[in-house]
Write a protein that holds these residues in place. Structure first.
Motif, PDB file in Angstrom:
ATOM      1  N   GLU A  10       0.834  -1.214   0.000  1.00 36.60           N
ATOM      2  CA  GLU A  10       0.000   0.000   0.000  1.00 36.60           C
ATOM      3  C   GLU A  10       0.862   1.254   0.000  1.00 36.60           C
ATOM      4  N   TYR A  11       1.961   1.241   0.782  1.00 36.97           N
ATOM      5  CA  TYR A  11       2.880   2.379   0.760  1.00 36.97           C
ATOM      6  C   TYR A  11       3.504   2.551  -0.627  1.00 36.97           C
ATOM      7  N   ALA A  12       3.863   1.450  -1.273  1.00 38.98           N
ATOM      8  CA  ALA A  12       4.434   1.522  -2.619  1.00 38.98           C
ATOM      9  C   ALA A  12       3.416   2.119  -3.589  1.00 38.98           C
ATOM     10  N   PHE A  13       2.159   1.725  -3.477  1.00 36.95           N
ATOM     11  CA  PHE A  13       1.120   2.281  -4.345  1.00 36.95           C
ATOM     12  C   PHE A  13       0.958   3.782  -4.100  1.00 36.95           C
ATOM     13  N   LEU A  14       0.946   4.200  -2.837  1.00 32.13           N
ATOM     14  CA  LEU A  14       0.795   5.627  -2.522  1.00 32.13           C
ATOM     15  C   LEU A  14       1.980   6.436  -3.042  1.00 32.13           C
ATOM     16  N   ARG A  15       3.195   5.888  -2.948  1.00 31.69           N
ATOM     17  CA  ARG A  15       4.364   6.577  -3.516  1.00 31.69           C
ATOM     18  C   ARG A  15       4.224   6.714  -5.021  1.00 31.69           C
ATOM     19  N   HIS A  16       3.738   5.650  -5.664  1.00 23.74           N
ATOM     20  CA  HIS A  16       3.560   5.688  -7.114  1.00 23.74           C
ATOM     21  C   HIS A  16       2.520   6.730  -7.509  1.00 23.74           C
ATOM     22  N   VAL A  17       1.433   6.821  -6.755  1.00 25.77           N
ATOM     23  CA  VAL A  17       0.385   7.804  -7.043  1.00 25.77           C
ATOM     24  C   VAL A  17       0.937   9.220  -6.865  1.00 25.77           C
ATOM     25  N   ARG A  18       1.736   9.420  -5.830  1.00 25.10           N
ATOM     26  CA  ARG A  18       2.233  10.767  -5.539  1.00 25.10           C
ATOM     27  C   ARG A  18       3.353  11.188  -6.484  1.00 25.10           C
ATOM     28  N   PHE A  19       4.313  10.291  -6.742  1.00 28.72           N
ATOM     29  CA  PHE A  19       5.510  10.674  -7.488  1.00 28.72           C
ATOM     30  C   PHE A  19       5.576  10.108  -8.898  1.00 28.72           C
ATOM     31  N   GLY A  20       4.758   9.122  -9.220  1.00 27.01           N
ATOM     32  CA  GLY A  20       4.794   8.540 -10.554  1.00 27.01           C
ATOM     33  C   GLY A  20       5.932   7.555 -10.699  1.00 27.01           C
ATOM     34  N   GLU A  21       6.246   7.259 -11.952  1.00 29.68           N
ATOM     35  CA  GLU A  21       7.305   6.291 -12.247  1.00 29.68           C
ATOM     36  C   GLU A  21       8.674   6.921 -12.038  1.00 29.68           C
ATOM     37  N   LEU A  22       9.602   6.124 -11.585  1.00 26.65           N
ATOM     38  CA  LEU A  22      10.983   6.577 -11.490  1.00 26.65           C
ATOM     39  C   LEU A  22      11.596   6.591 -12.880  1.00 26.65           C
ATOM     40  N   PRO A  23      12.517   7.520 -13.130  1.00 27.21           N
ATOM     41  CA  PRO A  23      13.195   7.490 -14.432  1.00 27.21           C
ATOM     42  C   PRO A  23      14.097   6.262 -14.499  1.00 27.21           C
ATOM     43  N   PRO A  24      14.446   5.835 -15.683  1.00 25.52           N
ATOM     44  CA  PRO A  24      15.327   4.667 -15.786  1.00 25.52           C
ATOM     45  C   PRO A  24      16.688   4.965 -15.151  1.00 25.52           C
ATOM     46  N   ALA A  25      17.291   3.945 -14.578  1.00 29.21           N
ATOM     47  CA  ALA A  25      18.598   4.109 -13.938  1.00 29.21           C
ATOM     48  C   ALA A  25      19.654   4.443 -14.989  1.00 29.21           C
ATOM     49  N   VAL A  26      20.632   5.241 -14.594  1.00 28.05           N
ATOM     50  CA  VAL A  26      21.721   5.611 -15.491  1.00 28.05           C
ATOM     51  C   VAL A  26      22.751   4.486 -15.470  1.00 28.05           C
ATOM     52  N   ARG A  27      23.090   3.997 -16.649  1.00 25.45           N
ATOM     53  CA  ARG A  27      24.069   2.917 -16.736  1.00 25.45           C
ATOM     54  C   ARG A  27      25.461   3.465 -16.459  1.00 25.45           C
ATOM     55  N   PRO A  28      26.363   2.647 -15.933  1.00 28.36           N
ATOM     56  CA  PRO A  28      27.726   3.123 -15.627  1.00 28.36           C
ATOM     57  C   PRO A  28      28.446   3.714 -16.828  1.00 28.36           C
ATOM     58  N   ASP A  29      28.215   3.184 -18.042  1.00 26.04           N
ATOM     59  CA  ASP A  29      28.915   3.734 -19.202  1.00 26.04           C
ATOM     60  C   ASP A  29      28.333   5.069 -19.657  1.00 26.04           C
ATOM     61  N   GLU A  30      27.171   5.467 -19.119  1.00 29.92           N
ATOM     62  CA  GLU A  30      26.567   6.759 -19.460  1.00 29.92           C
ATOM     63  C   GLU A  30      26.911   7.842 -18.441  1.00 29.92           C
ATOM     64  N   ARG A  31      27.558   7.477 -17.368  1.00 29.04           N
ATOM     65  CA  ARG A  31      27.897   8.449 -16.323  1.00 29.04           C
ATOM     66  C   ARG A  31      29.091   9.291 -16.742  1.00 29.04           C
TER      67      ARG A  31
END
Length: 57
Positions: A10-31
């Motif tokens: 339920e906490y995960a659902f509420l976080r998703h409702v409030r903040f939406g999807e997380l952006p994709p993680a940055v790969r080490p070769d893109e840093r």
């Protein structure tokens, strides 16, 4: 009336409702290395005459 605390799902659902999807993680070769361009602001700049600014009130 005692309310039950939220479950982890339920906490995960509420976080998703409030903040939406997380952006994709940055790969080490893109840093990139961080390059600071501004001087540090944690210390004041040195004055030309420290005795001149030694004011006690």
């Amino acid at each position: 009336m005692d309310e039950q605390p939220f479950t982890d799902d339920e906490y995960a659902f509420l976080r998703h409702v409030r903040f939406g999807e997380l952006p994709p993680a940055v790969r080490p070769d893109e840093r990139v290395a961080l390059t600071e361009t501004d001087p540090g602001r944690d210390r004041p700049e040195e004055s030309e005459d420290p005795i001149r600014w030694n004011v006690q009130g």
